[in-house]
Design a protein around this motif. Structure first.
Motif, PDB file in Angstrom:
ATOM      1  N   LEU A  36     -15.188 -39.298  54.164  1.00 31.94           N
ATOM      2  CA  LEU A  36     -14.261 -38.534  54.575  1.00 31.94           C
ATOM      3  C   LEU A  36     -14.485 -37.187  55.164  1.00 31.94           C
ATOM      4  CD1 LEU A  36     -11.713 -39.479  51.841  1.00 31.94           C
ATOM      5  CD2 LEU A  36     -12.297 -40.897  54.004  1.00 31.94           C
ATOM      6  N   VAL A  37     -13.960 -36.952  56.362  1.00 39.30           N
ATOM      7  CA  VAL A  37     -14.066 -35.423  56.754  1.00 39.30           C
ATOM      8  C   VAL A  37     -12.596 -34.975  56.761  1.00 39.30           C
ATOM      9  CG1 VAL A  37     -14.631 -33.938  58.581  1.00 39.30           C
ATOM     10  CG2 VAL A  37     -16.066 -35.936  58.075  1.00 39.30           C
ATOM     11  N   ILE A  38     -12.342 -33.817  55.982  1.00 36.80           N
ATOM     12  CA  ILE A  38     -10.985 -33.498  55.740  1.00 36.80           C
ATOM     13  C   ILE A  38     -10.690 -31.994  56.053  1.00 36.80           C
ATOM     14  CG2 ILE A  38      -9.173 -33.142  54.071  1.00 36.80           C
ATOM     15  CD1 ILE A  38     -10.798 -35.150  52.283  1.00 36.80           C
ATOM     16  N   SER A  39      -9.816 -31.969  56.982  1.00 42.36           N
ATOM     17  CA  SER A  39      -9.413 -30.669  57.657  1.00 42.36           C
ATOM     18  C   SER A  39      -8.293 -29.874  56.901  1.00 42.36           C
ATOM     19  CB  SER A  39      -8.976 -30.790  59.237  1.00 42.36           C
ATOM     20  OG  SER A  39      -8.599 -29.467  59.727  1.00 42.36           O
ATOM     21  N   ALA A  84      -0.118 -26.700  55.712  1.00 40.63           N
ATOM     22  CA  ALA A  84       0.290 -28.070  56.200  1.00 40.63           C
ATOM     23  C   ALA A  84      -0.660 -29.149  55.116  1.00 40.63           C
ATOM     24  CB  ALA A  84       0.035 -28.389  57.557  1.00 40.63           C
ATOM     25  N   PRO A  85      -0.222 -30.372  55.050  1.00 39.76           N
ATOM     26  CA  PRO A  85      -0.977 -31.326  54.485  1.00 39.76           C
ATOM     27  C   PRO A  85      -2.345 -31.425  55.131  1.00 39.76           C
ATOM     28  CG  PRO A  85       1.086 -32.089  54.964  1.00 39.76           C
ATOM     29  CD  PRO A  85       1.124 -30.952  55.786  1.00 39.76           C
ATOM     30  N   ALA A  86      -3.535 -31.849  54.274  1.00 40.67           N
ATOM     31  CA  ALA A  86      -4.596 -32.145  54.872  1.00 40.67           C
ATOM     32  C   ALA A  86      -4.787 -33.126  56.026  1.00 40.67           C
ATOM     33  CB  ALA A  86      -5.727 -32.066  53.857  1.00 40.67           C
ATOM     34  N   ALA A  87      -5.576 -32.881  57.039  1.00 44.38           N
ATOM     35  CA  ALA A  87      -5.705 -33.994  58.072  1.00 44.38           C
ATOM     36  C   ALA A  87      -7.163 -34.655  57.624  1.00 44.38           C
ATOM     37  CB  ALA A  87      -5.930 -33.404  59.299  1.00 44.38           C
TER      38      ALA A  87
END
Length: 100
Positions: free
Chosen positions: A7-10, A87-90
């Motif tokens: 996973l890559v999470i922004s 904001a919620p993480a992408a």
């Protein structure tokens, strides 16, 4: 064939709250890294923006990731993160490396 999950999470913190994201990660990381199936759990700052981060997660299987999502420390982290996140993480789930 591996069923590893990457996973890559922004993550974007509220203006001036990036330090709170770092503190939260420093508390959470040892717990997550100790979970069965956790292969990588690393937070990276975005150069030039103190309030943006990328989290890289690697898990041995979808089952390990699913178990991670319901641990008490992740439930608590998910409840706390809106206090400093914009904001919620992408979340992006990556597929197998087709260039290897």
């Amino acid at each position: 064939m591996s069923n590893e999950v990457m996973l890559v999470i922004s993550i974007v913190a509220r203006p001036g709250k990036g330090c709170e994201q770092i503190v939260a990660f420093e508390k959470l990381a040892p717990l997550v890294r100790g979970e069965p199936g956790c292969l990588q759990y690393d937070l990276h700052a975005v150069v030039g923006d103190d309030d943006r981060f990328v989290l890289i997660e690697r898990w041995a299987s979808t089952e390990a990731l699913a178990a991670h999502d319901v641990t008490p420390h992740m439930i608590a982290a998910d409840l706390h993160s809106p206090t400093f996140r914009a904001a919620p993480a992408a979340v992006l789930e990556l597929g197998p490396n087709s260039l290897a």
